[in-house]
Design a protein around this motif. Structure first.
Motif, PDB file in Angstrom:
ATOM      1  N   PHE A  69       0.821  -1.225   0.148  1.00 42.10           N
ATOM      2  CA  PHE A  69       0.105   0.081   0.169  1.00 42.10           C
ATOM      3  C   PHE A  69       1.025   1.364  -0.111  1.00 42.10           C
ATOM      4  O   PHE A  69       0.548   2.255  -0.823  1.00 42.10           O
ATOM      5  N   THR A  73       4.240   5.970  -2.240  1.00 40.93           N
ATOM      6  CA  THR A  73       3.625   7.158  -1.529  1.00 40.93           C
ATOM      7  C   THR A  73       4.878   8.051  -0.884  1.00 40.93           C
ATOM      8  O   THR A  73       5.955   7.732  -1.125  1.00 40.93           O
ATOM      9  N   PRO A  88      -1.248   7.916   1.565  1.00 40.37           N
ATOM     10  CA  PRO A  88      -1.833   8.448   0.205  1.00 40.37           C
ATOM     11  C   PRO A  88      -2.453   9.686   0.068  1.00 40.37           C
ATOM     12  O   PRO A  88      -2.606  10.597   1.010  1.00 40.37           O
ATOM     13  N   LYS A  94      -7.644   5.617  -2.956  1.00 43.42           N
ATOM     14  CA  LYS A  94      -6.735   4.697  -2.243  1.00 43.42           C
ATOM     15  C   LYS A  94      -6.925   5.038  -0.809  1.00 43.42           C
ATOM     16  O   LYS A  94      -7.015   4.364   0.138  1.00 43.42           O
ATOM     17  N   ASP A  95      -7.077   6.460  -0.305  1.00 42.94           N
ATOM     18  CA  ASP A  95      -7.139   7.033   0.901  1.00 42.94           C
ATOM     19  C   ASP A  95      -8.299   6.413   1.551  1.00 42.94           C
ATOM     20  O   ASP A  95      -8.417   6.003   2.760  1.00 42.94           O
ATOM     21  N   SER A  97     -10.053   3.845   0.875  1.00 43.84           N
ATOM     22  CA  SER A  97     -10.402   2.385   0.834  1.00 43.84           C
ATOM     23  C   SER A  97      -9.859   1.631   2.299  1.00 43.84           C
ATOM     24  O   SER A  97     -10.172   0.498   2.347  1.00 43.84           O
TER      25      SER A  97
END
Length: 287
Positions: A69, A73, A88, A94-95, A97
């Motif tokens: 993940f 970043t 993120p 993505k953030d 999720s």
């Protein structure tokens, strides 16, 4: 026999350690399943997680790490003398999720709970000390039956960032890179600490500039090359470490030495106080 302050402190500390049943081995080997290898463009960093104190936050960070993940970043909020924060893009898919986490900033202790004491009545807590390598603060309850303890924001600690509400952390995290911001204790969740490569954390590109200076462009922000559980790293590339055992008598004796400052260098003796954040826990490589 002349009874000195050092003698009193030594006997008191060693008595406490013996009562608590200390493991006298001066070093403690780190588990590969509980350490994270952070690779930055300029070096490698090893983080020891603290699931014994912050189980859900440490587990989520570990799971995200295994998913890759954090790879790619950036450290987008880096303030000199304060923190280096990464994660993120805010509000991105993505953030969003990642599930939110409940605060794990302190825990209750019972009459059997032990730790290695350092100092009474510092600026932020009735008592400070160490447990399993982590700097903490402690507040006793009535008759010591139900107290509270919490990890402290010493340099090198890693904690979850959050919004204004308490239970709003998810994946963004920060390292403490400057003078200990102890005013964040008990309102943030610390879940680990740097045990190797702190110089590389300190070398992360600052994103905040002084007034009048040119802003740092995002393309210059430090990127996370990769983040892996050490157990997932190829064997030839794993970093095996031991850290100082803060439950040992050797560590207790070192605390006394740091507090009394008996070296001839100190021709003027400072007060016999000891800030928990000024006691670096030593580590060493296992060949």
């Amino acid at each position: 026999m002349k009874v000195t302050l050092k003698t009193v402190l030594t006997l008191a500390t060693l008595f406490f350690i013996s009562v608590c049943g200390a493991d006298d081995s001066p070093w403690r080997k780190l588990s590969l399943n509980n350490t994270v290898l952070l690779t930055l463009p300029h070096g490698q960093v090893v983080i020891e997680l603290a699931p014994q104190f912050s189980p859900k936050n440490a587990a989520q960070f570990s799971d995200l790490t295994q998913q890759g993940f954090y790879d790619g970043t950036k450290f987008y909020r880096v303030i000199d003398g304060f923190v280096a924060q990464a994660g993120p893009k805010d509000g991105s898919k993505k953030d969003k999720s990642v599930p939110l986490l409940a605060m794990e900033s302190e825990w209750h202790t019972d009459s059997k709970w032990t730790y290695t004491p350092v100092q009474q009545h510092d600026l932020f807590a009735p008592q400070t000390g160490f447990k399993q390598g982590f700097a903490l603060a402690y507040q006793a309850g009535e008759n010591d039956s139900l107290g509270k303890a919490w990890l402290t924001h010493c340099p090198g600690t890693i904690a979850m960032a959050r919004n204004n509400t308490a239970d709003s952390a998810s994946s963004h995290f920060y390292f403490v890179i400057g003078q200990a911001p102890r005013y964040l204790d008990r309102i943030m969740t610390i879940f680990g600490r740097v045990v190797y490569g702190m110089q590389h954390i300190q070398a992360i590109q600052r994103t905040a500039v002084i007034e009048g200076d040119a802003a740092v462009e995002p393309r210059h922000f430090t990127k996370i090359v990769s983040m892996q559980l050490m157990s997932d790293v190829a064997k030839a590339e794993q970093i095996h470490l031991e850290v100082e055992n803060t439950e040992s008598t050797a560590f207790a004796e070192r605390l006394v030495q740091r507090r009394t400052r008996d070296s001839a260098f100190f021709y003027k003796k400072p007060p016999p106080v000891l800030d928990v954040c000024q006691i670096p826990i030593r580590s060493r490589l296992i060949k």
